[in-house]
Scaffold this motif. Structure first.
Motif, PDB file in Angstrom:
ATOM      1  N   ALA A 185     -25.351  -4.265  11.361  1.00  0.00           N
ATOM      2  CA  ALA A 185     -24.583  -3.600  11.214  1.00  0.00           C
ATOM      3  C   ALA A 185     -25.062  -2.885  12.110  1.00  0.00           C
ATOM      4  O   ALA A 185     -26.043  -2.045  12.135  1.00  0.00           O
ATOM      5  CB  ALA A 185     -24.478  -3.534  10.065  1.00  0.00           C
ATOM      6  N   SER A 186     -24.214  -1.820  13.009  1.00  0.00           N
ATOM      7  CA  SER A 186     -23.863  -0.447  13.730  1.00  0.00           C
ATOM      8  C   SER A 186     -24.273   0.923  12.520  1.00  0.00           C
ATOM      9  O   SER A 186     -23.875   0.554  11.163  1.00  0.00           O
ATOM     10  CB  SER A 186     -23.024  -0.425  14.461  1.00  0.00           C
ATOM     11  OG  SER A 186     -22.707   0.912  14.843  1.00  0.00           O
ATOM     12  N   THR A 187     -25.484   1.798  12.983  1.00  0.00           N
ATOM     13  CA  THR A 187     -25.435   2.498  12.421  1.00  0.00           C
ATOM     14  C   THR A 187     -24.764   3.762  12.607  1.00  0.00           C
ATOM     15  O   THR A 187     -24.460   4.584  11.842  1.00  0.00           O
ATOM     16  CB  THR A 187     -26.874   3.048  11.776  1.00  0.00           C
ATOM     17  OG1 THR A 187     -27.761   3.190  13.119  1.00  0.00           O
ATOM     18  CG2 THR A 187     -27.503   2.010  11.185  1.00  0.00           C
ATOM     19  N   SER A 188     -23.877   3.528  13.825  1.00  0.00           N
ATOM     20  CA  SER A 188     -23.588   4.450  14.398  1.00  0.00           C
ATOM     21  C   SER A 188     -22.286   4.258  13.690  1.00  0.00           C
ATOM     22  O   SER A 188     -21.038   3.868  13.570  1.00  0.00           O
ATOM     23  CB  SER A 188     -23.141   4.541  15.936  1.00  0.00           C
ATOM     24  OG  SER A 188     -22.133   5.034  16.155  1.00  0.00           O
ATOM     25  N   GLU A 189     -21.738   5.883  13.880  1.00  0.00           N
ATOM     26  CA  GLU A 189     -20.340   6.087  12.633  1.00  0.00           C
ATOM     27  C   GLU A 189     -18.806   6.410  13.772  1.00  0.00           C
ATOM     28  O   GLU A 189     -17.681   6.468  14.370  1.00  0.00           O
ATOM     29  CB  GLU A 189     -19.544   7.558  11.842  1.00  0.00           C
ATOM     30  CG  GLU A 189     -20.351   7.439  10.752  1.00  0.00           C
ATOM     31  CD  GLU A 189     -19.935   5.621  10.219  1.00  0.00           C
ATOM     32  OE1 GLU A 189     -18.713   5.914  10.076  1.00  0.00           O
ATOM     33  OE2 GLU A 189     -20.750   5.218   9.026  1.00  0.00           O
ATOM     34  N   GLN A 190     -19.776   5.651  15.276  1.00  0.00           N
ATOM     35  CA  GLN A 190     -18.588   5.645  16.326  1.00  0.00           C
ATOM     36  C   GLN A 190     -17.670   5.229  16.648  1.00  0.00           C
ATOM     37  O   GLN A 190     -16.392   5.009  17.041  1.00  0.00           O
ATOM     38  CB  GLN A 190     -19.526   6.134  17.710  1.00  0.00           C
ATOM     39  CG  GLN A 190     -20.067   7.423  18.067  1.00  0.00           C
ATOM     40  CD  GLN A 190     -20.578   7.524  19.168  1.00  0.00           C
ATOM     41  OE1 GLN A 190     -20.969   6.607  20.245  1.00  0.00           O
ATOM     42  NE2 GLN A 190     -21.026   8.716  19.774  1.00  0.00           N
ATOM     43  N   THR A 191     -18.235   3.629  16.169  1.00  0.00           N
ATOM     44  CA  THR A 191     -17.244   2.471  16.177  1.00  0.00           C
ATOM     45  C   THR A 191     -17.420   2.271  14.691  1.00  0.00           C
ATOM     46  O   THR A 191     -18.125   0.938  14.521  1.00  0.00           O
ATOM     47  CB  THR A 191     -17.927   1.547  16.680  1.00  0.00           C
ATOM     48  OG1 THR A 191     -18.309   1.852  17.953  1.00  0.00           O
ATOM     49  CG2 THR A 191     -16.309   0.355  17.503  1.00  0.00           C
ATOM     50  N   PRO A 192     -16.649   3.135  14.035  1.00  0.00           N
ATOM     51  CA  PRO A 192     -17.124   2.017  12.472  1.00  0.00           C
ATOM     52  C   PRO A 192     -16.859   0.867  11.633  1.00  0.00           C
ATOM     53  O   PRO A 192     -17.585   0.067  10.437  1.00  0.00           O
ATOM     54  CB  PRO A 192     -14.918   3.122  11.585  1.00  0.00           C
ATOM     55  CG  PRO A 192     -15.249   4.536  12.310  1.00  0.00           C
ATOM     56  CD  PRO A 192     -15.461   3.805  13.861  1.00  0.00           C
ATOM     57  N   ILE A 193     -15.740   0.263  12.532  1.00  0.00           N
ATOM     58  CA  ILE A 193     -15.648  -0.878  12.033  1.00  0.00           C
ATOM     59  C   ILE A 193     -16.892  -1.981  12.060  1.00  0.00           C
ATOM     60  O   ILE A 193     -17.421  -2.643  11.234  1.00  0.00           O
ATOM     61  CB  ILE A 193     -14.651  -1.966  13.202  1.00  0.00           C
ATOM     62  CG1 ILE A 193     -14.135  -2.957  12.868  1.00  0.00           C
ATOM     63  CG2 ILE A 193     -14.921  -2.243  14.362  1.00  0.00           C
ATOM     64  CD1 ILE A 193     -13.210  -3.231  11.393  1.00  0.00           C
ATOM     65  N   LEU A 194     -18.222  -1.402  13.522  1.00  0.00           N
ATOM     66  CA  LEU A 194     -19.419  -2.473  13.712  1.00  0.00           C
ATOM     67  C   LEU A 194     -20.062  -2.388  12.312  1.00  0.00           C
ATOM     68  O   LEU A 194     -21.060  -2.657  12.348  1.00  0.00           O
ATOM     69  CB  LEU A 194     -19.391  -2.188  15.050  1.00  0.00           C
ATOM     70  CG  LEU A 194     -18.802  -2.321  16.147  1.00  0.00           C
ATOM     71  CD1 LEU A 194     -19.696  -2.143  17.381  1.00  0.00           C
ATOM     72  CD2 LEU A 194     -18.211  -4.143  15.788  1.00  0.00           C
TER      73      LEU A 194
END
Lengths: 402, 402
Positions: free
Chosen positions: A177-186
């Motif tokens: 899972a992404s840890t970046s809030e730039q693409t919240p869904i990821l």
């Protein structure tokens, strides 16, 4: 407030009863049971509460249950302590009632109270006295009416999943899972359930993890995306022994029931991207490797690649049927690992990838041997366990020269 | 270079031998022994080296010893690996020599090498090859001639102290050393030795710790001040089993020998303040308390006082012969603890102090009961163990209202 499970009933307080009587709530409770419940709900207390009440734990006391609730806006956790457990009296209720106590200090002091019994008494203005042995603590409580109302979830179809299964499915997917809030869904993990197959998917666009399992359920749902961080917290609440976890999917919330705990989480907004097209179906080069050997070799190469801040590790097939794993740092030097393979078919290959991403996968793959499929130096790498067909990982290679 | 202990001889390299031969050093060594020695010296590697060579570990290889050395400017640690240990061959020396290897990566990779044996070969230009199993690592080594020369310490009188004694003396004093670099001398622990009494003192002006022990030595010294941080590192190198630590005090250095390790530390510059006058000799109020009970009570009061960022806890004698320990926070509330005393003599008392300082003392006092002496609300508080007369603590009270 509606509550899902009939065995847990929280008595709402009638505010008119509360006006300026001397004693608004009073009980004596076992310190250990109280402390366990506090630890369970504490994860949902806001670390930096926008309003003070969100930094608190709500107590609801009736003659059956002492209920603790904590909630930031994303997750809410409720723990129910039965007043009687078999022959044992866990709590003696002198006066039902409710109060919210500031969590930060309270969570730590309860652990350290001198006696096995804790008396909690709430007076007018939510002034709270806590007594245990020769300790007396006065705390300024808050009005429970100001505490956020938990989402109302109708008693719907329940999906039951064994606790250890849901824990391993979470562990085997959240890494991607992404840890970046730039693409919240990821930042979430996608849950789909169709034809009794439950599937978790996580991706941060550079790598993907998927895990499926057969469940005994007629239910179907799709595009249910739950924060990976939240799933990690949920995972910690599930005991290692055999427990069944009840899952209810509602409009914008998912509710989990684990033993005496209700765990509410919001479903992430948005549509999860379609990831099915990025997964190659045929391979130019196929490898079967011993999981531990390849993990150790990549780990050593990672140590060197980390010094370059790139984590780039190279994998190449050699003419003698082995493979070479290597990394280099302009300042420090070079690591070269030669590795036996269990099986190697297809084209010779040179490829570079992020060794940290590969290690994340190898650590959770739970299989003595693994399959790696390549479709060329610029196409996604597929990693699968050999022992079972339930999980699959994709890592995008690096475009490098040489 | 002079070395203190005759049993450890490091062969200095003659630079003329080094010019452009193919192989400058070569050995095969047991991974575990190598790793142990690396861990021992690693604490002296500069974390942010001013020059690259200080970020390295120096290898000196002769036919008796493989010697590892690391040094920042304050401490230097040398670990000696005997090539033969009893019947066991620890290292096979193919060619004696020296090299400095960058520590950060090296320290981590050795732990993870696949085989029990590690081959290290240094070629021209200090190019170093490390082989273990199917791993090969190339590293850019550095010129050992650039490595700082260790202080020359003459074989002087040696003070021998049992390892567990020196460890407990360090543990029982460093808590009171200053952590502020504003007064560098107070970041150290003062060592004095007179008439066979060895005494450690540490103070940060708000509290003081002193610990004495009788030693079997004719030596005398005073104003030897060693960094508390360094003593903490030394303490970790001393095994828990019975070991004798040899101590040699030189002009501006102290050398410790622990098993196969030499540990050099610089003596802090300056004159340690005279602390004898701040210690009251007579008391207005004297208490004897159970150490664990008072520690737990102050710990709970500390939790509340911490929320106020002051750590202020109050102690008051009550008319019924007990004492009350309390703290309060304007926002949160109040903790009140009532405590039985073993003995209480003298005047009634109300006093306030830093609870964190008191807890630091109570945690190391190693005595079931303790004595606290007060000379009034504004005079230093004295804490002493009841079981033995070797340690003594002073804490300055807080000036508070009410």
């Amino acid at each position: 407030m509606n509550y899902l499970f009939n065995d847990f009933v929280v008595s709402g307080l009638n505010p008119s009863n509360l006006v300026e009587t001397g004693e608004q709530m009073k009980l004596t409770i076992s310190k250990n049971e109280l402390n366990d419940a506090i630890q369970q709900v504490a994860k949902a207390v806001s670390a930096r509460p926008a309003i003070p009440i969100l930094g608190g734990i709500k107590f609801d006391v009736n003659h059956q249950f002492v209920t603790l609730t904590a909630s930031d806006t994303d997750i809410s956790i409720q723990s129910f302590i039965s007043v009687e457990q078999g022959d044992k009296i866990i709590a003696q209720i002198d006066k039902p009632g409710s109060v919210v106590l500031p969590a930060k200090f309270f969570v730590e002091i309860v652990k350290k109270l001198p006696s096995d019994q804790v008396m909690i008494e709430v007076r007018s203005g939510f002034q709270t006295i806590i007594r245990s042995g020769s300790s007396e603590i006065q705390m300024v409580g808050l009005d429970p009416e100001e505490f956020p109302v938990l989402p109302s979830i109708e008693q719907n179809d329940i999906l039951q999943i064994p606790g250890d299964l849901i824990k391993s499915m979470i562990r085997q997917t959240i890494l991607a899972a992404s840890t970046s809030e730039q693409t919240p869904i990821l930042t979430g993990v996608l849950w789909n359930l169709h034809d009794s197959m439950l599937k978790f998917i996580a991706t941060d666009r550079h790598r993907l993890a998927s895990r499926t399992t057969k469940v005994d359920s007629e239910l179907n749902f799709s595009n249910i995306v739950i924060s990976a961080k939240t799933l990690n917290e949920l995972s910690r609440l599930i005991p290692d022994q055999n427990t069944l976890v009840d899952v209810v999917v509602a409009d914008n919330q998912v509710l989990f029931k684990v033993d005496n705990i209700l765990f509410y989480t919001r479903i992430l907004d948005g549509t999860y991207p379609d990831t099915s097209k990025i997964i190659p179906q045929v391979f130019e080069t196929e490898l079967v490797l011993d999981t531990k050997n390849v993990m150790d070799a990549i780990d050593r190469a990672y140590l060197m690649s980390r010094e370059e801040k790139t984590n780039i590790v190279r994998l190449a097939t050699l003419d003698d049927g082995t493979i070479e794993i290597s990394s280099s740092s302009t300042e420090l030097g070079r690591v070269t690992e030669q590795l036996e393979v269990k099986q190697l078919t297809g084209e010779p290959l040179r490829i570079a990838f992020n060794s940290k991403y590969m290690l994340d996968v190898l650590k959770v793959i739970d299989s003595e041997q693994l399959f790696i499929g390549f479709s060329g130096a610029m196409r996604p790498i597929i990693v699968k366990p050999m022992d079972h067909p339930y999980s699959m990982y994709v890592i995008l290679p690096y475009r490098t020269t040489g």
